[in-house]
Design an enzyme around this catalytic site. Structure first.
Site, PDB file in Angstrom:
ATOM      1  N   HIS A  22     -53.277  22.486  61.446  1.00 12.90           N
ATOM      2  CA  HIS A  22     -53.064  21.092  61.014  1.00 12.90           C
ATOM      3  C   HIS A  22     -54.431  20.486  60.755  1.00 12.90           C
ATOM      4  O   HIS A  22     -55.189  20.228  61.687  1.00 12.90           O
ATOM      5  CB  HIS A  22     -52.338  20.300  62.111  1.00 12.90           C
ATOM      6  CG  HIS A  22     -52.086  18.853  61.780  1.00 12.90           C
ATOM      7  ND1 HIS A  22     -50.907  18.220  62.098  1.00 12.90           N
ATOM      8  CD2 HIS A  22     -52.851  17.895  61.180  1.00 12.90           C
ATOM      9  CE1 HIS A  22     -50.950  16.957  61.706  1.00 12.90           C
ATOM     10  NE2 HIS A  22     -52.135  16.734  61.148  1.00 12.90           N
ATOM     11  N   HIS A  64     -56.813  17.779  57.850  1.00 11.81           N
ATOM     12  CA  HIS A  64     -56.920  16.936  56.664  1.00 11.81           C
ATOM     13  C   HIS A  64     -58.248  17.247  55.993  1.00 11.81           C
ATOM     14  O   HIS A  64     -59.300  17.095  56.618  1.00 11.81           O
ATOM     15  CB  HIS A  64     -56.854  15.460  57.057  1.00 11.81           C
ATOM     16  CG  HIS A  64     -55.577  15.106  57.765  1.00 11.81           C
ATOM     17  ND1 HIS A  64     -54.472  14.628  57.109  1.00 11.81           N
ATOM     18  CD2 HIS A  64     -55.214  15.223  59.065  1.00 11.81           C
ATOM     19  CE1 HIS A  64     -53.482  14.437  57.972  1.00 11.81           C
ATOM     20  NE2 HIS A  64     -53.909  14.799  59.176  1.00 11.81           N
ATOM     21  N   LEU A  65     -58.183  17.686  54.752  1.00 17.82           N
ATOM     22  CA  LEU A  65     -59.419  18.001  54.035  1.00 17.82           C
ATOM     23  C   LEU A  65     -59.761  16.957  52.977  1.00 17.82           C
ATOM     24  O   LEU A  65     -60.837  17.002  52.401  1.00 17.82           O
ATOM     25  CB  LEU A  65     -59.312  19.387  53.377  1.00 17.82           C
ATOM     26  CG  LEU A  65     -59.368  20.581  54.330  1.00 17.82           C
ATOM     27  CD1 LEU A  65     -59.162  21.893  53.568  1.00 17.82           C
ATOM     28  CD2 LEU A  65     -60.694  20.622  55.096  1.00 17.82           C
ATOM     29  N   ASN A  97     -51.309  14.397  52.808  1.00 16.43           N
ATOM     30  CA  ASN A  97     -51.351  12.935  52.681  1.00 16.43           C
ATOM     31  C   ASN A  97     -52.617  12.450  51.984  1.00 16.43           C
ATOM     32  O   ASN A  97     -53.279  11.517  52.425  1.00 16.43           O
ATOM     33  CB  ASN A  97     -51.199  12.254  54.054  1.00 16.43           C
ATOM     34  CG  ASN A  97     -52.357  12.546  54.997  1.00 16.43           C
ATOM     35  OD1 ASN A  97     -53.015  13.576  54.889  1.00 16.43           O
ATOM     36  ND2 ASN A  97     -52.618  11.638  55.932  1.00 16.43           N
ATOM     37  N   LYS A 143     -44.315  18.494  55.245  1.00 17.22           N
ATOM     38  CA  LYS A 143     -44.708  17.568  56.310  1.00 17.22           C
ATOM     39  C   LYS A 143     -43.904  16.289  56.204  1.00 17.22           C
ATOM     40  O   LYS A 143     -43.894  15.637  55.160  1.00 17.22           O
ATOM     41  CB  LYS A 143     -46.209  17.262  56.185  1.00 17.22           C
ATOM     42  CG  LYS A 143     -46.743  16.219  57.167  1.00 17.22           C
ATOM     43  CD  LYS A 143     -46.851  16.764  58.578  1.00 17.22           C
ATOM     44  CE  LYS A 143     -47.331  15.710  59.570  1.00 17.22           C
ATOM     45  NZ  LYS A 143     -48.759  15.443  59.463  1.00 17.22           N
ATOM     46  N   HIS A 154     -44.548  14.617  61.904  1.00 14.95           N
ATOM     47  CA  HIS A 154     -45.300  13.576  62.609  1.00 14.95           C
ATOM     48  C   HIS A 154     -44.265  12.827  63.430  1.00 14.95           C
ATOM     49  O   HIS A 154     -43.556  11.963  62.930  1.00 14.95           O
ATOM     50  CB  HIS A 154     -46.021  12.640  61.635  1.00 14.95           C
ATOM     51  CG  HIS A 154     -46.894  11.644  62.339  1.00 14.95           C
ATOM     52  ND1 HIS A 154     -48.263  11.624  62.217  1.00 14.95           N
ATOM     53  CD2 HIS A 154     -46.582  10.665  63.230  1.00 14.95           C
ATOM     54  CE1 HIS A 154     -48.762  10.658  62.990  1.00 14.95           C
ATOM     55  NE2 HIS A 154     -47.756  10.057  63.603  1.00 14.95           N
ATOM     56  N   HIS A 162     -49.400  17.512  66.694  1.00 13.55           N
ATOM     57  CA  HIS A 162     -50.298  16.786  67.605  1.00 13.55           C
ATOM     58  C   HIS A 162     -49.555  16.152  68.782  1.00 13.55           C
ATOM     59  O   HIS A 162     -49.533  14.931  68.920  1.00 13.55           O
ATOM     60  CB  HIS A 162     -51.137  15.741  66.858  1.00 13.55           C
ATOM     61  CG  HIS A 162     -50.427  14.998  65.735  1.00 13.55           C
ATOM     62  ND1 HIS A 162     -49.258  14.325  65.907  1.00 13.55           N
ATOM     63  CD2 HIS A 162     -50.748  14.846  64.424  1.00 13.55           C
ATOM     64  CE1 HIS A 162     -48.886  13.784  64.758  1.00 13.55           C
ATOM     65  NE2 HIS A 162     -49.779  14.093  63.845  1.00 13.55           N
ATOM     66  N   ASP A 177     -55.860  18.550  63.671  1.00 18.64           N
ATOM     67  CA  ASP A 177     -55.657  17.225  63.075  1.00 18.64           C
ATOM     68  C   ASP A 177     -57.008  16.579  62.754  1.00 18.64           C
ATOM     69  O   ASP A 177     -57.136  15.350  62.778  1.00 18.64           O
ATOM     70  CB  ASP A 177     -54.812  16.318  63.981  1.00 18.64           C
ATOM     71  CG  ASP A 177     -54.310  15.077  63.252  1.00 18.64           C
ATOM     72  OD1 ASP A 177     -54.314  15.077  62.003  1.00 18.64           O
ATOM     73  OD2 ASP A 177     -53.939  14.112  63.938  1.00 18.64           O
ATOM     74  N   ALA A 202     -57.076   5.410  61.316  1.00 22.42           N
ATOM     75  CA  ALA A 202     -56.792   6.339  62.414  1.00 22.42           C
ATOM     76  C   ALA A 202     -57.200   7.757  62.015  1.00 22.42           C
ATOM     77  O   ALA A 202     -56.931   8.187  60.903  1.00 22.42           O
ATOM     78  CB  ALA A 202     -55.305   6.299  62.746  1.00 22.42           C
TER      79      ALA A 202
HETATM   80  C1  NCD Z   1     -54.371  11.305  60.007  1.00 23.23           C
HETATM   81  C2  NCD Z   1     -55.168  10.994  58.734  1.00 23.23           C
HETATM   82  O1  NCD Z   1     -56.181  10.322  58.834  1.00 23.23           O
HETATM   83  O2  NCD Z   1     -54.791  11.457  57.657  1.00 23.23           O
HETATM   84  N1  NCD Z   1     -54.743  10.365  61.019  1.00 23.23           N
HETATM   85  C3  NCD Z   1     -54.582  10.505  62.354  1.00 23.23           C
HETATM   86  O3  NCD Z   1     -54.859   9.545  63.085  1.00 23.23           O
HETATM   87  N2  NCD Z   1     -54.172  11.627  62.880  1.00 23.23           N
HETATM   88  C4  NCD Z   1     -52.918  11.297  59.704  1.00 23.23           C
HETATM   89  C5  NCD Z   1     -52.085  11.871  60.805  1.00 23.23           C
HETATM   90  O4  NCD Z   1     -52.078  13.078  61.029  1.00 23.23           O
HETATM   91  O5  NCD Z   1     -51.408  11.079  61.486  1.00 23.23           O
HETATM   92 ZN    ZN Z   2     -52.745  14.830  60.787  1.00 24.23          ZN
END
Ligand code: NCD
Ligand code: ZN
Length: 352
Positions: free
Chosen positions: A14, A16-17, A42, A99, A136, A172, A251, A267
């Site tokens: 998991h 985010h890139l 996302n 997702k 999520h 997560h 994450d 976040a």
């Molecule tokens: C993630 C994001 O920034 O894309 N943020 C996070 O707080 N984990 C999105 C997510 O996985 O909820």
């Molecule tokens: Zn995430």
């Protein structure tokens, strides 16, 4: 004393890139240590279809530095318009998971789902073609600390009961309620686990006190929120236990410093640059270092039906200070000294 640690090349199931400049700034922190990463959809605009996923996969591959071997495992985002056909086409394009974000629950989820069971046909198609549903698991209408428990109590049982054979990863996990639910979830007809969970690095360490208990700590602010000490301890126990249903998904969620240190702070915790060294510290502190390899290198692959990676990575026990900033993004544990460090020069395994 152990002063060197060799791990099977790990998977981050998991992360985010992002895209564009931010992707190019951060991808090396995942593609160096990790062999594969399950890349969240996302982005803006989101990854919704086979075509989107193929284009995004290419953008990621082009951004990976020469000399790194990294396979992005692609996902699509489930939105109210996702159909069984969307799912089949995505699967045919090699997408491994979809997702689900409840509407409005986290970064870039305004297009998320309000009525989860309205998507039953898309979920059934996932079960049929062998695509995993990544969830999520937070109900946006609940109080912030209760959102995960509410989702686990109200929505997940229906998903599991009403879509036979759907394989679900609760992403997560951050609460004792969620950990217990994963442990007690039913297995599939074939006896394999149908439900698993990713565990982040930061949820092994943080409680809400580390976010708002003293000075406001925006770089510890993430969804789901870090919670009570007993929640953190439950997540930690699950990761250390060797139970194959709990595996690493960092994450890692980079946001530019100005977007974190802001009146409307985003976040997400950027953990990729420190993930393996921090994990080594945590597992060692709890006498569980021998279990780290399976947590990062085989439980997740097994759940996803992927062959474990070949080759190894190496960590050495030499203190290093985490940089304050990586290309405008502040990493987890910035400026602190870690006991273990990641060194290149592991065996990347056969090329191809
Ligand atoms: C993630 C994001 O920034 O894309 N943020 C996070 O707080 N984990 C999105 C997510 O996985 O909820
Ligand atoms: Zn995430």
């Amino acid at each position: 004393v152990t002063d060197e640690l060799t791990l099977r090349r790990p998977d981050d199931l998991h992360l985010h890139l992002r895209d564009g400049d931010l992707l190019r700034a951060v991808v090396r922190h995942s593609s160096g240590p990790f062999a594969r990463g399950l890349v969240m959809p996302n982005t803006v605009p989101p990854v919704l279809t086979a075509t989107d996923a193929e284009a995004y996969r290419k953008e990621i591959r082009d951004a990976v530095p020469a000399g790194h071997r990294f396979e992005p495992l692609m996902t699509i985002k489930v939105v109210p318009s996702t159909t069984a056909e969307t799912v089949r086409q995505a699967r045919a394009a090699g997408v491994v998971a979809a997702k689900l974000y409840p509407e409005g629950v986290t970064t870039n989820s305004a297009d998320g789902v309000r009525d989860v069971m309205a998507l039953a046909l898309a979920f059934a198609a996932m079960a049929e073609v062998g695509m995993v549903l990544c969830v999520h698991g937070e109900s946006p209408e609940a109080f912030c600390l209760d959102r995960e428990a509410r989702f686990v109590d109200h929505t997940l049982p229906r998903l599991v009961d009403e879509v036979p054979d759907l394989r679900i990863v609760l992403e997560h996990v951050s609460s004792a309620t969620a950990v217990d639910w994963v442990r007690s979830a039913p297995t599939g007809l074939d006896g394999r686990h149908r439900v698993a969970a990713t565990v982040t690095v930061h949820h092994l360490l943080l409680t809400l006190d580390d976010v708002v208990g003293g000075m406001l700590a925006p770089h510890h602010f993430c969804k789901p929120l870090a919670k009570r000490p007993e929640d953190r301890d439950a997540v930690l126990a699950a990761a250390l236990s060797g139970d194959p249903r709990f595996f690493l998904g960092t994450d890692s969620a980079p946001h530019r410093r100005r977007d974190k240190e802001s009146a409307e702070g985003c976040a997400g915790v950027f953990t990729a640059p420190v993930a393996l060294p921090v994990l080594a510290e945590v597992f060692e502190d709890h006498g569980a270092l021998p279990r780290l390899d399976a947590f990062t290198g085989s439980h997740g692959a097994a759940f996803y039906g992927l062959a474990p990676n070949e080759g190894t990575v190496r960590l050495v026990k030499e203190p290093w200070v985490v940089p304050a900033d990586h290309g405008g993004v502040v990493p987890f544990r910035a400026g602190t000294t870690l006991r273990w460090q990641f060194v290149d020069g592991g065996d990347q395994g056969p090329t191809g």
